[in-house]
Design an enzyme around this catalytic site. Structure first.
Site, PDB file in Angstrom:
ATOM      1  N   HIS A 178      45.695  35.042  35.513  1.00 46.43           N
ATOM      2  CA  HIS A 178      47.106  35.033  35.105  1.00 46.43           C
ATOM      3  C   HIS A 178      47.924  34.483  36.269  1.00 46.43           C
ATOM      4  CE1 HIS A 178      51.046  36.754  34.036  1.00 46.43           C
ATOM      5  NE2 HIS A 178      50.578  36.917  32.810  1.00 46.43           N
ATOM      6  N   ASP A 214      43.113  42.621  39.363  1.00 41.59           N
ATOM      7  CA  ASP A 214      44.168  42.625  38.359  1.00 41.59           C
ATOM      8  C   ASP A 214      43.624  43.393  37.161  1.00 41.59           C
ATOM      9  OD1 ASP A 214      45.793  42.107  36.179  1.00 41.59           O
ATOM     10  OD2 ASP A 214      45.971  39.959  36.547  1.00 41.59           O
ATOM     11  N   GLN A 225      44.707  43.938  31.934  1.00 41.54           N
ATOM     12  CA  GLN A 225      44.087  43.859  30.622  1.00 41.54           C
ATOM     13  C   GLN A 225      42.882  44.786  30.461  1.00 41.54           C
ATOM     14  OE1 GLN A 225      45.325  42.256  28.097  1.00 41.54           O
ATOM     15  NE2 GLN A 225      46.940  41.163  29.182  1.00 41.54           N
ATOM     16  N   LYS A 229      51.245  47.818  28.758  1.00 43.51           N
ATOM     17  CA  LYS A 229      50.076  47.371  28.012  1.00 43.51           C
ATOM     18  C   LYS A 229      49.171  48.534  27.602  1.00 43.51           C
ATOM     19  CE  LYS A 229      50.034  42.925  30.451  1.00 43.51           C
ATOM     20  NZ  LYS A 229      50.543  42.040  29.392  1.00 43.51           N
ATOM     21  N   CYS A 233      50.598  32.306  30.315  1.00 37.66           N
ATOM     22  CA  CYS A 233      50.709  32.428  31.775  1.00 37.66           C
ATOM     23  C   CYS A 233      49.364  32.142  32.446  1.00 37.66           C
ATOM     24  CB  CYS A 233      51.218  33.810  32.183  1.00 37.66           C
ATOM     25  SG  CYS A 233      52.895  34.145  31.642  1.00 37.66           S
TER      26      CYS A 233
END
Length: 407
Positions: A121, A198, A201, A224, A361
């Site tokens: 991302h 990261d 997700q 999220k 993104c």
């Protein structure tokens, strides 16, 4: 898990869009919120809205207890060692920027390397570009296999003794690829580098154990994972955070302020300057309670089943290209021949179906895929196979519409 009972806890799903029942397939962008989270936010603003840490009155004590209680919940949720290792941020982007600006700029220089992947991302690309630009370090990329996965032999080749930072997303927001973070972290550490993850997700969809992963930093976003927008967290190993300087200065994060110099509070508060996102943190705590009650393993199994069912159904539609590996998280990114993704999303919306269209993104990944944009359907604990059927039916209708237009 009875998905139909779960759906009753999400008020927004019980509505029509453009005269059709809402089918929400955009949870990778932001998830919907259950009544438990909505009510917790309402309770804070109605009953004990106050600033934290500073006051001794009753409302301030309630607010502080809620805010710091949420920190404890995040700690347990990702299995950190201590609440000192949990920094509240606005989300994953802010968390990665904090690591890049504080740790990165202080610990890399000319001749050093920062290693990421082309699937990242933008929030895990641009901060490292800026660090490399300002320090003279080199930004390197681990190549992707044809299906959008990472081969650990490539990681071994790209990560060298000159590498200081490796930063990789655990789950791709485009491909659904689940990256081998634990193994990548081991390679990074073998070469003397730190591992940044990261987790935007992955955290909503699978059980996270930062100690088992042995990552040095881990970033997540509340919105999220059924929580409010504008709240997230950064996990960092205590010994690293202690050595880092704050990047925001002002109230809350100070110990002593003089006319010429100041000192900082201990962890984690030295990184939380200003009035924090109190309601957001409390709401995030409620979201964690909700997810843990259902069970992350249960959620992961449900999403895996949905993803496999979606792949099967899409394979039945001619002219649809699906990107990413067979084994994936609950994300299916695709294109329809001769139909722009934005047109696909627009027609699907007219049928009440919400999907994402664009570059997500992830422009370097779009270039790698040799496309300018894609459409994306993403699933969560409240989605059903019936909704996937409705999505595929609407997609066929979309293809027929544009086929007639251009015929």
């Amino acid at each position: 898990m009875n998905v139909h009972e779960v759906r009753k806890l999400f008020p927004i799903l019980d509505q029509e869009v453009n005269g059709k029942p809402l089918v929400y397939l955009d949870s990778a962008a932001t998830s919907q919120k259950p009544v438990q989270v909505i009510e917790k936010l309402n309770e804070y603003y109605r009953k004990y809205n106050s600033n934290v840490h500073r006051g001794v009155h009753t409302l301030g004590t309630f607010a502080t207890d809620g805010y710091e209680g949420a920190r404890e919940k995040v700690k347990k949720f990702i299995n950190a060692n201590s609440i000192e290792e949990i920094i509240f941020t606005r989300g994953t982007t802010t968390a990665i920027n904090l690591v890049a600006s504080s740790y990165g700029r202080a610990n890399v220089g000319p001749g050093d390397e920062i290693v990421i992947t082309p699937m990242e991302h933008h929030s895990n690309i641009i901060p490292w570009q800026q660090v490399a630009r300002s320090t003279g370090a080199t930004l390197k990329y681990i190549p992707l296999q044809n299906d959008g996965t990472i081969d650990l032999t490539d990681v071994e080749k790209v990560v060298t003794e000159n590498t200081k930072i490796v930063s990789v997303m655990q789950v791709s927001n485009v491909l659904g690829t689940i990256n081998p973070i634990k193994e990548i972290a081991a390679i990074a550490h073998k070469n003397g580098a730190i591992m940044v993850v990261d987790g935007a997700q992955s955290t909503p969809h699978m059980k996270i154990d930062v100690q088992d992963l042995d990552c040095d930093f881990f970033a997540l976003s509340g919105h999220k994972m059924c929580g409010p927008t504008g709240i997230g967290a950064l996990y960092g190993k205590k010994e690293l955070l202690n050595k880092m300087e704050p990047i925001e200065f002002g109230g809350e994060m100070i110990d002593f302020v003089g006319l010429q110099e100041s000192t900082w509070k201990e962890l984690p508060w030295k990184f939380e300057g200003g009035t924090p996102i109190i309601a957001g943190a409390i709401g995030l705590g409620a979201a964690i309670d909700f997810l843990e009650e259902i069970g992350l393993d249960t959620i992961a199994a449900h999403e895996h089943k949905l993803a496999q069912y979606a792949l099967q159904r899409l394979s039945e539609v001619q002219g649809v290209t699906v990107y990413g590996p067979e084994k994936r998280a609950g994300v299916v990114t695709f294109n329809c021949d001769d139909v722009h993704p934005h047109d696909v999303a627009t027609v699907l919306d007219s049928e009440g179906i919400a999907v994402r269209a664009g570059h997500h993104c992830a422009q370097p990944l779009m270039k790698w895929l040799n496309v300018s944009a894609t459409a994306r359907a993403s699933f969560y604990l409240y989605n059903t196979e019936e909704e996937i059927d409705a999505f595929v039916k609407a997609l066929i209708k979309t293809k027929e519409y544009f086929g007639n237009v251009f015929s």
